[in-house]
Write a protein that holds these residues in place. Structure first.
Motif, mmCIF file in Angstrom:
data_model
loop_
_atom_site.group_PDB
_atom_site.id
_atom_site.type_symbol
_atom_site.label_atom_id
_atom_site.label_comp_id
_atom_site.label_asym_id
_atom_site.label_seq_id
_atom_site.Cartn_x
_atom_site.Cartn_y
_atom_site.Cartn_z
ATOM 1 N N GLU A 125 0.780 4.362 -8.294
ATOM 2 C CA GLU A 125 1.820 3.684 -7.514
ATOM 3 C C GLU A 125 1.878 4.250 -6.101
ATOM 4 O O GLU A 125 1.897 5.466 -5.906
ATOM 5 N N ILE A 126 1.894 3.365 -5.132
ATOM 6 C CA ILE A 126 2.000 3.746 -3.722
ATOM 7 C C ILE A 126 3.421 3.445 -3.247
ATOM 8 O O ILE A 126 3.932 2.345 -3.474
ATOM 9 N N VAL A 127 4.045 4.416 -2.623
ATOM 10 C CA VAL A 127 5.366 4.195 -2.021
ATOM 11 C C VAL A 127 5.158 3.803 -0.565
ATOM 12 O O VAL A 127 4.467 4.501 0.189
ATOM 13 N N LEU A 141 13.431 1.293 4.473
ATOM 14 C CA LEU A 141 13.259 0.403 3.337
ATOM 15 C C LEU A 141 12.080 0.907 2.513
ATOM 16 O O LEU A 141 10.961 1.039 3.007
ATOM 17 N N ASP A 142 12.332 1.237 1.236
ATOM 18 C CA ASP A 142 11.292 1.742 0.344
ATOM 19 C C ASP A 142 10.790 0.624 -0.558
ATOM 20 O O ASP A 142 11.580 -0.025 -1.264
ATOM 21 N N LEU A 143 9.489 0.418 -0.538
ATOM 22 C CA LEU A 143 8.836 -0.557 -1.395
ATOM 23 C C LEU A 143 7.845 0.177 -2.296
ATOM 24 O O LEU A 143 7.354 1.253 -1.939
ATOM 25 N N TYR A 144 7.526 -0.422 -3.429
ATOM 26 C CA TYR A 144 6.633 0.223 -4.382
ATOM 27 C C TYR A 144 5.533 -0.754 -4.789
ATOM 28 O O TYR A 144 5.808 -1.909 -5.136
ATOM 29 N N HIS A 145 4.313 -0.259 -4.727
ATOM 30 C CA HIS A 145 3.181 -1.139 -5.037
ATOM 31 C C HIS A 145 2.182 -0.395 -5.920
ATOM 32 O O HIS A 145 1.824 0.756 -5.651
ATOM 33 N N THR A 168 2.524 -8.932 -2.643
ATOM 34 C CA THR A 168 3.914 -9.292 -2.908
ATOM 35 C C THR A 168 4.523 -9.879 -1.647
ATOM 36 O O THR A 168 4.441 -9.277 -0.574
ATOM 37 N N TYR A 169 5.108 -11.047 -1.780
ATOM 38 C CA TYR A 169 5.839 -11.671 -0.667
ATOM 39 C C TYR A 169 7.291 -11.208 -0.722
ATOM 40 O O TYR A 169 7.903 -11.148 -1.789
#
Length: 269
Positions: A125-127, A141-145, A168-169
């Motif tokens: 997982e990449i933050v 804003l933290d997103l997780y991919h 992810t849109y």
């Protein structure tokens, strides 16, 4: 991941070959604090929202004959405009946090294109942490991919020319934006802004350091753009219309079943 990381993991949203998997979110990014509002001498626009469509994800290529035990894939993680415009007008920097086994796992990208390329053999997982300009939003804003290297069908043949793409849109929504922020983005193709009354006079947009040096729409000519998924409002409206039709058809079936059951009860009476 590098050689000292744990075994590769599978899971999360993914896509085989050149196709893309996607999900849609809508994130409220907050607003400028009163302290920053005073510093910028810019008032907030009440009952106004600015929306910034973005796409974040990864594209990974198998290295083929060049692959070894520790480096089987090369990949790129990124944040881009939904139609590939320059997001530097809103985003100040993006920090990518990789698996701790990487050397210097926390990487900051200070200007667009907001992306990072690496190589390895494992999934993790990449933050993705987005930092905004001062007049946009105080909070990050933290997103997780989840990095996906291997096709969904592991029995299939990997290709060095056809990558695994996961995107992810998302829509970042800024409520009560500052006047300076609104003025700067009102004609920007990457940003959705409402129309203000003709009588409303905005101040001239405040410049951002190095903004003139950035290439507007820099990701339009991106070397990986052929693999980017196309997201459009028209497509989303079609999906919503199709979903609405399915719901209406389901409701109609339930109504018919209820009527038949009700009439059946009456006949027995």
């Amino acid at each position: 991941m590098p050689h000292n990381s744990s075994a590769r993991k599978h899971g999360g949203e993914h896509s085989d070959g050149g196709g893309s998997a996607s999900k849609i979110q809508r994130v409220k990014a907050g607003r400028v604090s009163e302290d920053n509002e005073k510093k910028s001498s810019s008032k907030r626009l009440k009952d106004v929202e600015i929306s910034v469509p973005i796409v974040y994800g990864t594209i990974s290529f198998w290295l083929g004959k060049k692959a070894n035990e520790y480096h089987s894939h090369k990949w790129t993680v990124y944040v881009r405009g939904a139609t590939n415009e320059d997001l530097g007008v809103v985003i100040k920097r993006v920090v990518f946090t990789l698996h701790p086994s990487f050397s210097n796992p926390t990487r900051a990208v200070e200007s667009p294109p907001f992306e990072l390329s690496e190589s390895g053999w494992g999934e993790f997982e990449i933050v993705i942490t987005i930092h905004f300009h001062n007049d946009v939003c105080d909070k990050q804003l933290d997103l997780y991919h989840h990095l996906k290297l291997y096709p969904e069908d592991e029995s299939g043949t990997q290709s060095t020319k056809k990558p695994v793409v996961v995107e992810t849109y998302d829509e970042m929504v800024f409520s009560e934006p500052s006047e300076s922020f609104f003025a700067r983005v009102q004609n920007h193709p990457a940003v959705i802004v409402p129309r203000l009354p003709a009588s409303f006079n905005l101040p001239p947009p405040e410049s951002i350091d190095d903004m003139n040096e950035r290439k507007r729409g820099d990701t339009n000519d991106h070397p990986l753009s052929q693999w980017f998924m196309n997201f459009s409002e028209a497509d989303e409206l079609l999906k919503l219309a199709a979903a609405r039709q399915q719901v209406q058809a389901h409701i109609a079936r339930i109504k018919r079943q209820m009527i038949v059951k009700f009439l059946g009860l009456d006949d027995r009476g």
